[in-house]
Design a protein around this motif. Structure first.
Motif, PDB file in Angstrom:
ATOM      1  N   UNK A   1      38.192  20.553  62.849  1.00  0.00           N
ATOM      2  CA  UNK A   1      39.611  20.833  62.651  1.00  0.00           C
ATOM      3  C   UNK A   1      39.831  21.226  61.193  1.00  0.00           C
ATOM      4  N   UNK A   2      40.501  22.358  60.998  1.00  0.00           N
ATOM      5  CA  UNK A   2      40.848  22.828  59.658  1.00  0.00           C
ATOM      6  C   UNK A   2      42.315  22.531  59.416  1.00  0.00           C
ATOM      7  N   UNK A   3      42.612  21.787  58.342  1.00  0.00           N
ATOM      8  CA  UNK A   3      43.978  21.333  58.101  1.00  0.00           C
ATOM      9  C   UNK A   3      44.223  21.143  56.609  1.00  0.00           C
ATOM     10  N   UNK A   4      45.495  21.155  56.216  1.00  0.00           N
ATOM     11  CA  UNK A   4      45.857  20.802  54.845  1.00  0.00           C
ATOM     12  C   UNK A   4      46.545  19.437  54.797  1.00  0.00           C
ATOM     13  N   UNK A   5      46.455  18.706  55.895  1.00  0.00           N
ATOM     14  CA  UNK A   5      47.142  17.418  56.020  1.00  0.00           C
ATOM     15  C   UNK A   5      46.575  16.371  55.063  1.00  0.00           C
ATOM     16  N   UNK A   6      45.283  16.516  54.701  1.00  0.00           N
ATOM     17  CA  UNK A   6      44.615  15.465  53.939  1.00  0.00           C
ATOM     18  C   UNK A   6      44.501  15.762  52.445  1.00  0.00           C
ATOM     19  N   UNK A   7      45.381  16.624  51.943  1.00  0.00           N
ATOM     20  CA  UNK A   7      45.386  16.866  50.494  1.00  0.00           C
ATOM     21  C   UNK A   7      45.727  15.565  49.771  1.00  0.00           C
ATOM     22  N   UNK A   8      44.917  15.266  48.734  1.00  0.00           N
ATOM     23  CA  UNK A   8      45.067  14.043  47.936  1.00  0.00           C
ATOM     24  C   UNK A   8      44.839  12.765  48.752  1.00  0.00           C
ATOM     25  N   UNK A   9      44.075  12.874  49.836  1.00  0.00           N
ATOM     26  CA  UNK A   9      43.727  11.704  50.630  1.00  0.00           C
ATOM     27  C   UNK A   9      42.208  11.536  50.671  1.00  0.00           C
ATOM     28  N   UNK A  10      41.765  10.330  50.993  1.00  0.00           N
ATOM     29  CA  UNK A  10      40.343  10.019  51.057  1.00  0.00           C
ATOM     30  C   UNK A  10      39.802  10.399  52.429  1.00  0.00           C
ATOM     31  N   UNK A  11      39.091  11.505  52.503  1.00  0.00           N
ATOM     32  CA  UNK A  11      38.579  11.980  53.783  1.00  0.00           C
ATOM     33  C   UNK A  11      37.471  11.088  54.334  1.00  0.00           C
ATOM     34  N   UNK A  12      36.772  10.361  53.457  1.00  0.00           N
ATOM     35  CA  UNK A  12      35.753   9.441  53.952  1.00  0.00           C
ATOM     36  C   UNK A  12      36.384   8.382  54.855  1.00  0.00           C
ATOM     37  N   UNK A  13      37.578   7.914  54.498  1.00  0.00           N
ATOM     38  CA  UNK A  13      38.266   6.921  55.329  1.00  0.00           C
ATOM     39  C   UNK A  13      38.634   7.520  56.685  1.00  0.00           C
ATOM     40  N   UNK A  14      39.094   8.760  56.658  1.00  0.00           N
ATOM     41  CA  UNK A  14      39.474   9.442  57.900  1.00  0.00           C
ATOM     42  C   UNK A  14      38.249   9.609  58.797  1.00  0.00           C
ATOM     43  N   UNK A  15      37.146  10.052  58.218  1.00  0.00           N
ATOM     44  CA  UNK A  15      35.934  10.281  59.004  1.00  0.00           C
ATOM     45  C   UNK A  15      35.360   8.975  59.537  1.00  0.00           C
TER      46      UNK A  15
END
Length: 413
Positions: free
Chosen positions: A178-192
């Motif tokens: 999924x390609x998104x701009x929703x996670x700007x300034x967020x920790x993607x490791x937590x999301x993954x």
């Protein structure tokens, strides 16, 4: 193993070069798998500025990116790949020329060209000659899944995630990410990690062995040797306990245990000189870790890039490491260009200019062909060395570095 990917997109329209580079780096170090960077402007000046920014971004990040731009001719695709992009996105709505698409696929491969379309488009009815579609998402459901499966294509879904449906999208068959701009300034490791906990395969820093299997000292610590992932230069030595090891894996940033302060410390929290994990290994005795990192700034508190800068003893030896030899020779050539030396053959070539340098490269290439027909390989190695030298002079004259060349080679794998 096939992982699902989170691919932040960056709209480069009306953005400064500096902000684009900073955002790309932020995404890279927060855990993004790839980046999708686009600017579909048809204005030539804006196109050139976008391509120039992509070239600089390529030098600053460690993850692949694909570029979306207005494609009016095959040359536009070539220019996009020259920036270091791993794939090029052609937006079908504004660039529907099937001749150009076929030419691009024929030259670069069906895996390197992506077509961007809206979900409403009957993409399952069109025989696009590419492996992957970039689908601008509208709604999730069985109808969308059926269209994706019927298309026979892999899909990356571009979505704002305002419906908070990342899990649903990643679970769709044939959806790569999924390609998104929703996670700007967020920790993607937590999301993954959250997606992985739900049973979705994600590329995270999960150790194949638990810390309990390591051989620790009496204080529960193991030493960790830290190397620059590009050069293998040893940067520092520190210690980890179980908590710091687990934090390193979950955050992607090197975290240690201070024996003097008796506390955890994330390298860079004070100085800003973070170490982003590229790989972790364990030695044969299970008692020493090796970390390969992307070092920001200096590793040493003194300001030195490496903590190991005090030379105690050294034996003269011939360094035949091809990486260091080529870099050192190239550095010498650059020094001659910046600080001319009387009688230097290298300065003679720079003084004569590009035509003389090109003539010498052509002559040395011809010498390689002649030497290769000789059964004795000794002559061939000399001619190859001559060619490499003149090629490095050409690189210096044209403003290229070995990193430019090796990154391009890496993009072709």
């Amino acid at each position: 193993m096939s992982y699902k990917k989170i691919i932040p997109f960056i709209n480069a329209e009306n953005e400064t070069e500096g902000s684009l580079i900073q955002l790309a780096q932020n995404y890279c170090f927060s855990g993004a798998d790839e980046l999708f960077i686009y600017n579909y402007s048809k204005i030539e000046r804006e196109q050139e500025e976008f391509l120039a920014a992509l070239k600089k971004i390529d030098k600053c990040i460690d993850i692949p990116f694909f570029a979306g731009l207005y494609v009016g001719r095959f040359e536009d695709v070539k220019k996009a790949f020259y920036t270091g992009a791993g794939r090029v996105v052609i937006k079908y709505e504004i660039s529907p020329d099937e001749g150009v698409i076929k030419e691009a696929v024929g030259r670069f491969g069906s895996d390197k060209i992506m077509i961007e379309i809206d979900e409403e488009f009957p993409f399952d009815k069109v025989a696009f000659p590419v492996d992957t579609l970039l689908l601008k998402h509208v709604d999730t459901g069985e109808f969308l899944q059926k269209k994706i499966v019927n298309s026979g294509k892999n899909v990356v879904i571009r979505d704002s995630l305002l419906r908070n449906d990342l899990e649903d999208l990643l679970r769709l068959e044939r959806v790569q990410g999924v390609s998104t701009n929703y996670y700007e300034n967020k920790d993607l490791f937590k999301v993954k990690n959250a997606m992985k906990a739900l049973g979705i395969p994600m590329n995270t820093f999960e150790s194949s062995m638990s810390f309990s299997e390591f051989k620790t000292d009496e204080n529960g610590l193991v030493p960790c040797i830290v190397q620059d992932y590009r050069t293998n230069q040893v940067l520092m030595l520190a210690y980890m306990n179980e908590e710091s090891f687990n934090l390193t894996c979950s955050t992607g940033r090197m975290t240690y245990y201070s024996r003097s302060r008796q506390e955890l410390w994330c390298k860079g929290d004070t100085s800003g000189h973070y170490q982003y994990v590229m790989g972790l290994s364990l030695d044969c005795d299970n008692d020493t870790l090796l970390a390969k990192v992307h070092q920001i700034g200096a590793a040493c508190h003194t300001g030195s890039y490496s903590c190991f800068f005090k030379e105690l003893a050294k034996k003269d030896y011939i360094d035949t490491n091809p990486l260091t030899i080529l870099e050192e020779d190239f550095a010498t050539i650059l020094n001659r260009k910046e600080n001319p030396k009387e009688g230097s053959y290298t300065n003679y070539l720079f003084t004569k200019g590009i035509d003389k340098i090109l003539k010498k490269c052509g002559e040395e290439a011809s010498e390689i062909i002649i030497a290769a027909k000789n059964p004795d390989a000794e002559e061939l190695k000399y001619e190859i060395a001559d060619f490499l030298y003149h090629m490095m002079v050409l690189m210096a004259e044209c403003g290229l570095t070995w990193e430019d060349v090796t990154r391009e080679l890496a993009n072709r794998r």
